[in-house]
Design an enzyme around this catalytic site. Sequence first.
Site, PDB file in Angstrom:
ATOM      1  N   ILE A 201      15.600  -4.457  -1.770  1.00 20.58           N
ATOM      2  CA  ILE A 201      15.016  -4.938  -0.507  1.00 20.58           C
ATOM      3  C   ILE A 201      14.412  -6.326  -0.718  1.00 20.58           C
ATOM      4  O   ILE A 201      14.495  -7.208   0.151  1.00 20.58           O
ATOM      5  CB  ILE A 201      13.956  -3.930   0.015  1.00 20.58           C
TER       6      ILE A 201
ATOM      7  N   ASN B  43       9.807  -7.909 -13.336  1.00 20.19           N
ATOM      8  CA  ASN B  43      10.022  -7.653 -14.767  1.00 20.19           C
ATOM      9  C   ASN B  43      11.460  -7.229 -15.048  1.00 20.19           C
ATOM     10  O   ASN B  43      11.798  -6.926 -16.191  1.00 20.19           O
ATOM     11  CB  ASN B  43       9.028  -6.599 -15.301  1.00 20.19           C
TER      12      ASN B  43
ATOM     13  N   LEU C 191       3.608  -6.657 -13.723  1.00 18.81           N
ATOM     14  CA  LEU C 191       2.304  -6.579 -13.039  1.00 18.81           C
ATOM     15  C   LEU C 191       1.227  -5.994 -13.947  1.00 18.81           C
ATOM     16  O   LEU C 191       0.037  -6.171 -13.696  1.00 18.81           O
ATOM     17  CB  LEU C 191       2.410  -5.712 -11.783  1.00 18.81           C
TER      18      LEU C 191
ATOM     19  N   PHE D 156       6.833  -5.868  -3.301  1.00 18.97           N
ATOM     20  CA  PHE D 156       7.864  -4.826  -3.424  1.00 18.97           C
ATOM     21  C   PHE D 156       7.815  -4.114  -4.768  1.00 18.97           C
ATOM     22  O   PHE D 156       8.364  -3.019  -4.900  1.00 18.97           O
ATOM     23  CB  PHE D 156       9.275  -5.451  -3.341  1.00 18.97           C
TER      24      PHE D 156
ATOM     25  N   SER E   8       6.173   3.609   2.530  1.00 17.09           N
ATOM     26  CA  SER E   8       7.371   4.424   2.702  1.00 17.09           C
ATOM     27  C   SER E   8       7.087   5.563   3.660  1.00 17.09           C
ATOM     28  O   SER E   8       5.955   6.074   3.715  1.00 17.09           O
ATOM     29  CB  SER E   8       7.760   4.996   1.335  1.00 17.09           C
TER      30      SER E   8
ATOM     31  N   TYR F 196       5.533   9.961  -6.743  1.00 14.43           N
ATOM     32  CA  TYR F 196       5.951   8.672  -6.177  1.00 14.43           C
ATOM     33  C   TYR F 196       5.280   8.442  -4.821  1.00 14.43           C
ATOM     34  O   TYR F 196       4.679   7.410  -4.561  1.00 14.43           O
ATOM     35  CB  TYR F 196       7.490   8.614  -6.028  1.00 14.43           C
TER      36      TYR F 196
ATOM     37  N   LYS G 170       2.215   5.637  -3.190  1.00 14.08           N
ATOM     38  CA  LYS G 170       2.232   4.857  -1.941  1.00 14.08           C
ATOM     39  C   LYS G 170       0.989   5.169  -1.108  1.00 14.08           C
ATOM     40  O   LYS G 170       0.362   4.281  -0.535  1.00 14.08           O
ATOM     41  CB  LYS G 170       3.500   5.170  -1.129  1.00 14.08           C
TER      42      LYS G 170
ATOM     43  N   ARG H 283      18.216  11.871   8.819  1.00 16.03           N
ATOM     44  CA  ARG H 283      17.327  10.781   8.389  1.00 16.03           C
ATOM     45  C   ARG H 283      17.518   9.559   9.284  1.00 16.03           C
ATOM     46  O   ARG H 283      18.559   9.386   9.909  1.00 16.03           O
ATOM     47  CB  ARG H 283      17.659  10.354   6.944  1.00 16.03           C
TER      48      ARG H 283
ATOM     49  N   ARG I 261      18.112  20.484  -1.628  1.00 22.47           N
ATOM     50  CA  ARG I 261      17.353  19.835  -2.701  1.00 22.47           C
ATOM     51  C   ARG I 261      15.869  20.137  -2.459  1.00 22.47           C
ATOM     52  O   ARG I 261      15.369  19.883  -1.361  1.00 22.47           O
ATOM     53  CB  ARG I 261      17.622  18.323  -2.655  1.00 22.47           C
TER      54      ARG I 261
ATOM     55  N   ASP J 232      13.069  18.430   0.196  1.00 22.25           N
ATOM     56  CA  ASP J 232      13.679  17.714   1.313  1.00 22.25           C
ATOM     57  C   ASP J 232      13.241  18.292   2.658  1.00 22.25           C
ATOM     58  O   ASP J 232      13.267  19.513   2.853  1.00 22.25           O
ATOM     59  CB  ASP J 232      15.210  17.807   1.246  1.00 22.25           C
TER      60      ASP J 232
HETATM   61  P1  NAD Z   1      14.154  -1.862  -6.486  1.00 24.54           P
HETATM   62  O1  NAD Z   1      13.946  -1.015  -7.680  1.00 24.54           O
HETATM   63  O2  NAD Z   1      15.509  -2.412  -6.242  1.00 24.54           O
HETATM   64  O3  NAD Z   1      13.105  -3.081  -6.497  1.00 24.54           O
HETATM   65  C1  NAD Z   1      11.840  -2.979  -7.091  1.00 24.54           C
HETATM   66  C2  NAD Z   1      11.683  -4.158  -8.035  1.00 24.54           C
HETATM   67  O4  NAD Z   1      10.390  -4.121  -8.640  1.00 24.54           O
HETATM   68  C3  NAD Z   1      12.716  -4.157  -9.162  1.00 24.54           C
HETATM   69  O5  NAD Z   1      13.365  -5.413  -9.201  1.00 24.54           O
HETATM   70  C4  NAD Z   1      11.881  -3.907 -10.417  1.00 24.54           C
HETATM   71  O6  NAD Z   1      12.424  -4.560 -11.554  1.00 24.54           O
HETATM   72  C5  NAD Z   1      10.523  -4.464 -10.020  1.00 24.54           C
HETATM   73  N1  NAD Z   1       9.370  -3.893 -10.714  1.00 24.54           N
HETATM   74  C6  NAD Z   1       9.051  -2.578 -10.860  1.00 24.54           C
HETATM   75  N2  NAD Z   1       7.910  -2.444 -11.538  1.00 24.54           N
HETATM   76  C7  NAD Z   1       7.465  -3.696 -11.835  1.00 24.54           C
HETATM   77  C8  NAD Z   1       6.339  -4.217 -12.525  1.00 24.54           C
HETATM   78  N3  NAD Z   1       5.430  -3.418 -13.088  1.00 24.54           N
HETATM   79  N4  NAD Z   1       6.214  -5.562 -12.628  1.00 24.54           N
HETATM   80  C9  NAD Z   1       7.132  -6.390 -12.087  1.00 24.54           C
HETATM   81  N5  NAD Z   1       8.232  -5.954 -11.436  1.00 24.54           N
HETATM   82  C10 NAD Z   1       8.385  -4.624 -11.301  1.00 24.54           C
HETATM   83  O7  NAD Z   1      13.654  -1.025  -5.215  1.00 24.54           O
HETATM   84  P2  NAD Z   1      13.786  -1.335  -3.644  1.00 24.54           P
HETATM   85  O8  NAD Z   1      14.640  -0.295  -3.070  1.00 24.54           O
HETATM   86  O9  NAD Z   1      14.094  -2.746  -3.417  1.00 24.54           O
HETATM   87  O10 NAD Z   1      12.303  -1.013  -3.207  1.00 24.54           O
HETATM   88  C11 NAD Z   1      11.318  -2.016  -3.049  1.00 24.54           C
HETATM   89  C12 NAD Z   1      10.015  -1.364  -2.684  1.00 24.54           C
HETATM   90  O11 NAD Z   1      10.182  -0.621  -1.483  1.00 24.54           O
HETATM   91  C13 NAD Z   1       9.482  -0.384  -3.713  1.00 24.54           C
HETATM   92  O12 NAD Z   1       8.088  -0.505  -3.778  1.00 24.54           O
HETATM   93  C14 NAD Z   1       9.880   0.962  -3.150  1.00 24.54           C
HETATM   94  O13 NAD Z   1       9.003   1.976  -3.572  1.00 24.54           O
HETATM   95  C15 NAD Z   1       9.748   0.707  -1.661  1.00 24.54           C
HETATM   96  N6  NAD Z   1      10.583   1.594  -0.847  1.00 24.54           N
HETATM   97  C16 NAD Z   1      11.916   1.710  -1.118  1.00 24.54           C
HETATM   98  C17 NAD Z   1      12.697   2.565  -0.363  1.00 24.54           C
HETATM   99  C18 NAD Z   1      14.156   2.768  -0.673  1.00 24.54           C
HETATM  100  O14 NAD Z   1      14.699   3.811  -0.328  1.00 24.54           O
HETATM  101  N7  NAD Z   1      14.841   1.820  -1.283  1.00 24.54           N
HETATM  102  C19 NAD Z   1      12.121   3.273   0.708  1.00 24.54           C
HETATM  103  C20 NAD Z   1      10.769   3.122   0.973  1.00 24.54           C
HETATM  104  C21 NAD Z   1       9.996   2.265   0.187  1.00 24.54           C
HETATM  105  C1  WQD Z   2      19.075  11.448   2.489  1.00 29.44           C
HETATM  106  C2  WQD Z   2      19.720  12.740   2.955  1.00 29.44           C
HETATM  107  C3  WQD Z   2      19.469  14.548   1.386  1.00 29.44           C
HETATM  108  C4  WQD Z   2      21.876  12.645  -1.762  1.00 29.44           C
HETATM  109  C5  WQD Z   2      14.319   9.152  -0.363  1.00 29.44           C
HETATM  110  C6  WQD Z   2      12.922   9.206  -0.897  1.00 29.44           C
HETATM  111  C7  WQD Z   2      11.987   8.462   0.025  1.00 29.44           C
HETATM  112  C8  WQD Z   2      12.488   7.031   0.300  1.00 29.44           C
HETATM  113  C9  WQD Z   2      13.928   7.020   0.699  1.00 29.44           C
HETATM  114  C10 WQD Z   2      11.434   5.494  -1.194  1.00 29.44           C
HETATM  115  C11 WQD Z   2      18.881  13.980   2.681  1.00 29.44           C
HETATM  116  C12 WQD Z   2      20.916  14.163   1.526  1.00 29.44           C
HETATM  117  C13 WQD Z   2      21.202  12.937  -0.589  1.00 29.44           C
HETATM  118  C14 WQD Z   2      23.037  13.407  -2.096  1.00 29.44           C
HETATM  119  C15 WQD Z   2      22.742  14.667  -0.060  1.00 29.44           C
HETATM  120  N1  WQD Z   2      12.425   6.218  -0.881  1.00 29.44           N
HETATM  121  N2  WQD Z   2      21.629  13.931   0.251  1.00 29.44           N
HETATM  122  N3  WQD Z   2      23.418  14.386  -1.211  1.00 29.44           N
HETATM  123  O1  WQD Z   2      15.387  11.997   0.495  1.00 29.44           O
HETATM  124  O2  WQD Z   2      15.360  10.957   2.800  1.00 29.44           O
HETATM  125  O3  WQD Z   2      14.348   9.756   0.923  1.00 29.44           O
HETATM  126  O4  WQD Z   2      14.704   7.766  -0.234  1.00 29.44           O
HETATM  127  O5  WQD Z   2      10.365   5.434  -0.655  1.00 29.44           O
HETATM  128  O6  WQD Z   2      10.761   8.457  -0.620  1.00 29.44           O
HETATM  129  O7  WQD Z   2      12.507  10.563  -0.983  1.00 29.44           O
HETATM  130  O8  WQD Z   2      16.793   9.936   1.004  1.00 29.44           O
HETATM  131  O9  WQD Z   2      19.040   9.185   0.433  1.00 29.44           O
HETATM  132  O10 WQD Z   2      17.881  10.826  -1.097  1.00 29.44           O
HETATM  133  O11 WQD Z   2      18.667  11.587   1.130  1.00 29.44           O
HETATM  134  O12 WQD Z   2      23.151  15.546   0.690  1.00 29.44           O
HETATM  135  O13 WQD Z   2      23.663  13.203  -3.146  1.00 29.44           O
HETATM  136  O14 WQD Z   2      20.929  12.937   2.215  1.00 29.44           O
HETATM  137  O15 WQD Z   2      19.310  15.927   1.272  1.00 29.44           O
HETATM  138  O16 WQD Z   2      19.088  14.873   3.754  1.00 29.44           O
HETATM  139  P1  WQD Z   2      15.460  10.796   1.330  1.00 29.44           P
HETATM  140  P2  WQD Z   2      18.126  10.329   0.279  1.00 29.44           P
END
Ligand code: NAD
Ligand code: WQD
Length: 338
Positions: free
Chosen positions: A12, A32, A59, A80, A124, A148, A152, A230, A291, A294
Amino acid sequence: MRILVTGGAGYIGSHTTLALLEAGHDVTVLDNLANSSEESLRRVQELSGRSLDFIKADLLDEQALEAAFAQSRPEAVIHFAGLKAVGESVAKPLYYYTNNVVGTLNLLQCMDRHDVRTIVFSSSATVYGASEQVPLTEDMPMDAVNPYGRTKEQIEDILSDLGTADPRWRVALLRYFNPVGAHESGRIGEDPTGVPNNLLPFVAQVAVGRREKVMVFGNDYSTPDGTGVRDYIHVVDLAAGHLAALDYVSGQAGVYRWNLGTGNGSSVLEVLAAFSKAAGREVPYEFTDRRPGDAAVSYADATAAQRDLGWSAKHSLDDMCRDHWRWQEQNPQGYAGA
Ligand code: NAD
Ligand code: WQD
């Protein structure tokens, strides 16, 4: 504006960094590279035609953080950086609390010392826990169900307490729903290490032939087709939401929470059908057990972000699958193939 983007090399973060550069902001990325590659930033610069500064730092390294602030002199931070794998957080809670919570505390202390009090934080929808009440609104209680999610929740609490103690803070807590898709160029996208935890990257790796089939976790939920529902949101829409939130808090101090979702739910089977259409091939799947942890259904009430930020998601599920597939097809091994 001069902006420090922590975790900007990640999924992101790279899309948001691109949007910031395109909007004319100056960006320093601090990462990092624990879960990312510098190649994403090379491509962000190529796409934007602008350069950014990259600082490889953790960090948890307070001296490196201090030096990064002295060097980049940011006016705002988009935060992020964090670890995000739910299963891993259950197995290694100390690693998660230290990295995410202590890392954020170090960042906030450094910001305070440098008189930088504007922050957009990646929260999140996971903070809503297993709530079955939909749509999810920002005033619902936080009740995360895994370490996790609790990192948050704790960071939201810390930022909220900070805003109460010192009204100079400008804090946007963005609760993302399920980010998917990729930039329409196919040059940047999600590049998970190991077996993907999330549905879309798994489906994409099956479609490209890296994995055999998708395991669908449960077909006995009380949803129209029995599979989990979702709120998938295109990562480019999500990036735009960060710029809108930054704009808002730049004009108004305080602590604000916004859901970033489309407001619509899609089932696993709907995602599989949309992805098969986008990729022009059937994606094989098999039903298996639910799972643990969920929820059956999760989708946002997205009206607060629309009302306050004038932001809403523009991309459909078909757009998300088309763009996710373009990235996967052009980069079958992710950035490692570069
Ligand atoms: P990502 O893992 O691709 O990006 C996170 C980045 O943070 C990585 O590049 C990693 O190297 C860096 N990082 C982690 N710990 C660090 C530290 N201690 N110091 C410096 N850098 C560090 O993940 P993303 O999907 O881009 O997610 C970005 C943010 O959004 C995260 O905080 C994640 O929890 C949150 N988020 C993600 C999702 C999702 O499903 N992708 C959903 C909700 C919230
Ligand atoms: C989506 C749907 C699964 C994988 C997670 C984290 C949440 C947030 C986003 C960071 C669900 C189903 C999945 C597979 C499947 N991340 N599924 N087969 O669980 O909504 O959220 O990512 O903040 O914290 O919990 O996302 O993509 O894992 O699942 O059937 O191999 O797909 O059961 O219904 P989820 P997901």
